[in-house]
Design a protein around this motif. Structure first.
Motif, PDB file in Angstrom:
ATOM      1  N   VAL A  27       0.841  -1.204   0.000  1.00 51.84           N
ATOM      2  CA  VAL A  27       0.000   0.000   0.000  1.00 51.84           C
ATOM      3  C   VAL A  27       0.873   1.251   0.000  1.00 51.84           C
ATOM      4  N   LEU A  28       1.951   1.234   0.784  1.00 50.18           N
ATOM      5  CA  LEU A  28       2.833   2.399   0.853  1.00 50.18           C
ATOM      6  C   LEU A  28       3.519   2.647  -0.478  1.00 50.18           C
ATOM      7  N   ASN A  77      -9.459   2.051  -2.246  1.00 53.78           N
ATOM      8  CA  ASN A  77      -9.946   0.710  -1.941  1.00 53.78           C
ATOM      9  C   ASN A  77      -8.788  -0.279  -1.993  1.00 53.78           C
ATOM     10  N   VAL A  78      -8.837  -1.274  -1.113  1.00 49.82           N
ATOM     11  CA  VAL A  78      -7.841  -2.356  -1.112  1.00 49.82           C
ATOM     12  C   VAL A  78      -8.578  -3.677  -1.223  1.00 49.82           C
ATOM     13  N   VAL A  79      -8.106  -4.528  -2.121  1.00 50.72           N
ATOM     14  CA  VAL A  79      -8.667  -5.872  -2.246  1.00 50.72           C
ATOM     15  C   VAL A  79      -7.545  -6.888  -2.084  1.00 50.72           C
ATOM     16  N   VAL A  84      -3.848  -0.960   7.883  1.00 50.17           N
ATOM     17  CA  VAL A  84      -4.438  -0.229   6.756  1.00 50.17           C
ATOM     18  C   VAL A  84      -5.736   0.464   7.170  1.00 50.17           C
ATOM     19  N   ALA A  85      -6.498  -0.165   8.072  1.00 50.37           N
ATOM     20  CA  ALA A  85      -7.795   0.378   8.470  1.00 50.37           C
ATOM     21  C   ALA A  85      -7.721   1.335   9.649  1.00 50.37           C
ATOM     22  N   LEU A  98      -3.481   5.197   7.698  1.00 51.14           N
ATOM     23  CA  LEU A  98      -3.955   5.054   6.319  1.00 51.14           C
ATOM     24  C   LEU A  98      -5.469   5.204   6.240  1.00 51.14           C
ATOM     25  N   ALA A  99      -6.160   4.794   7.296  1.00 49.90           N
ATOM     26  CA  ALA A  99      -7.576   5.126   7.517  1.00 49.90           C
ATOM     27  C   ALA A  99      -8.493   4.731   6.365  1.00 49.90           C
ATOM     28  N   LEU A 100      -8.314   3.539   5.839  1.00 48.01           N
ATOM     29  CA  LEU A 100      -9.263   3.022   4.868  1.00 48.01           C
ATOM     30  C   LEU A 100     -10.399   2.328   5.620  1.00 48.01           C
ATOM     31  N   SER A 101     -11.620   2.705   5.340  1.00 49.17           N
ATOM     32  CA  SER A 101     -12.766   2.076   5.989  1.00 49.17           C
ATOM     33  C   SER A 101     -12.790   0.586   5.675  1.00 49.17           C
ATOM     34  N   LYS A 102     -13.225  -0.229   6.650  1.00 47.98           N
ATOM     35  CA  LYS A 102     -13.354  -1.660   6.395  1.00 47.98           C
ATOM     36  C   LYS A 102     -14.361  -1.945   5.296  1.00 47.98           C
TER      37      LYS A 102
END
Length: 397
Positions: free
Chosen positions: A165-166, A195-197, A218-219, A224-228
């Protein structure tokens, strides 16, 4: 726009440096323990963890020298003990449609060779999706999947999962003060990686602990604060781990289904011999938090003359009855040596109509990155597991 290949390797390989542990991918408790080991007084640990977390995951710092609100002596102490280094980017390929694929090289872990994995970025209208790998190779040998032709080398660590991700955010200019490459296709607004998959190389539920820790980082809302709701874990059907994933990871769930009869799924997705369709769907019905707002995605690759009949479509609808679901129809993405062909587009649309009329959203996934082998089912690296005699010889050396 045509596909391009950017070789990221230096002209001369740098000399190997003594391996220092990385702070990337640690949870807050692990990061606190690392700071304490570097001499941070106990009363300061919590504050220093918050500082470093911000620098790592909000600012995207790749070195301690950037952390200007951390004292110079502490920065030097941390640099002596730890690293924030990204994996080596061996190559970057850019598809004609803007999809990007990175070949990343991670250092040897213990007695072994460095390993390579692939990570893919797919820009779309309003969002950018990063397809993250969880293993080097795969054990599942799904007959339509290129990754399945590469034997499992090893699991990726939480550090290596987060590092993907980084790297993507580095390369796309998705951190503050970072530059976006000229001509890059990215969302017009908001984050470039939104989005991450977990749909890259490997079966995430066979690397559960590292995937859980990596996705927790990541969440994390202060990093990084990506919503689940924007993180999706895809599994081929490791049934005993599905409830555990729901309870302990809490991401969206995707199931690689691909067939509606056990005898065919045994061939396409051999894990079905251990956990057949009925057991898999029972686990899906019991997935924690399942609702119309939190549906399971079922992935269904369209193989000409294999699983694409209207009878298959009707049976798919029957099987999924009572499960809040979306069905992604995936046109088969060819790869060298594959025995399958993609269903005709008219047949895919007719199949989708049957599913849509039954009340299920059934989007047909637009193939992305085919020209650089970056599409679904096409990822693979050249890494191989070392034989025991090779590992022992390297350890002695």
């Amino acid at each position: 726009m045509t596909a391009t290949l950017i070789d990221m390797r230096p002209a001369a390989e740098p000399a190997a440096a003594p391996e220092r542990p990385s702070l990337i991918g640690l949870d807050r408790a692990g990061l606190g323990a690392a700071l304490a080991a570097a001499g941070v007084p106990e009363r300061q640990v919590r504050m220093r963890v918050a500082q470093l977390w911000h620098w790592l995951y909000v600012r995207g710092a790749a070195g301690f020298e950037a952390m200007t609100n951390v004292s110079k002596p502490l920065r030097e102490a941390l640099a002596e003990r730890y690293t924030l280094a990204r994996p080596e980017i061996v190559a970057e390929q850019v598809s004609a449609d803007g999809t990007r694929k990175w070949l990343l090289r991670f250092p040897a872990r213990g007695a072994g060779r460095p390993v390579d994995i692939e990570t893919v970025y797919i820009p779309e209208e309003g969002r950018g999706t990063l397809c993250v790998s969880s293993q080097v190779g795969c054990t599942l040998t799904c007959s339509f999947c290129h990754t399945g032709t590469q034997k499992l080398v090893r699991n990726l660590t939480a550090e290596e999962i987060v590092a993907q991700v980084l790297v993507a955010r580095d390369r796309l200019g998705d951190f503050p003060d970072a530059a976006t490459p000229a001509g890059a296709i990215v969302p017009a607004e908001g984050r470039f990686v939104s989005n991450v998959v977990m749909m890259g190389m490997g079966e995430p539920l066979y690397n559960f602990d590292n995937v859980r820790q990596g996705l927790a980082v990541v969440a994390d809302g202060e990093g990084l604060a990506l919503s689940k709701r924007r993180i999706t874990l895809s599994t081929s059907g490791v049934v005993p781990m599905i409830p555990k994933a729901g309870a302990e990871i809490g991401s969206m769930l995707a199931i690689s289904l691909h067939a509606v009869r056990d005898e065919l799924r045994d061939e396409l997705v051999p894990i079905n011999k251990k956990w057949p369709i009925a057991e898999l769907l029972d686990a899906c019905r019991a997935y924690p938090g399942l609702s119309n707002a939190r549906r399971i995605t079922f992935e269904y690759v369209m193989l000409k003359g294999v699983n694409d009949s209207l009878a298959d479509a009707r049976e798919l609808v029957r099987l999924l009855k009572g499960i809040p679901a979306k069905i992604n129809l995936i046109p088969f993405n060819p790869w060298p040596g594959s025995a399958y062909a993609c269903s005709d587009w008219e047949q895919i649309e007719t199949f989708a109509d049957v599913v849509n009329r039954a009340g299920y959203a059934s989007p047909i996934r637009t193939p992305r990155g085919r020209d650089i082998l970056a599409a679904c089912g096409q990822l693979k690296s050249a890494s191989e597991r070392m034989r025991k005699v090779e590992r022992e010889a390297l350890a002695q050396a």
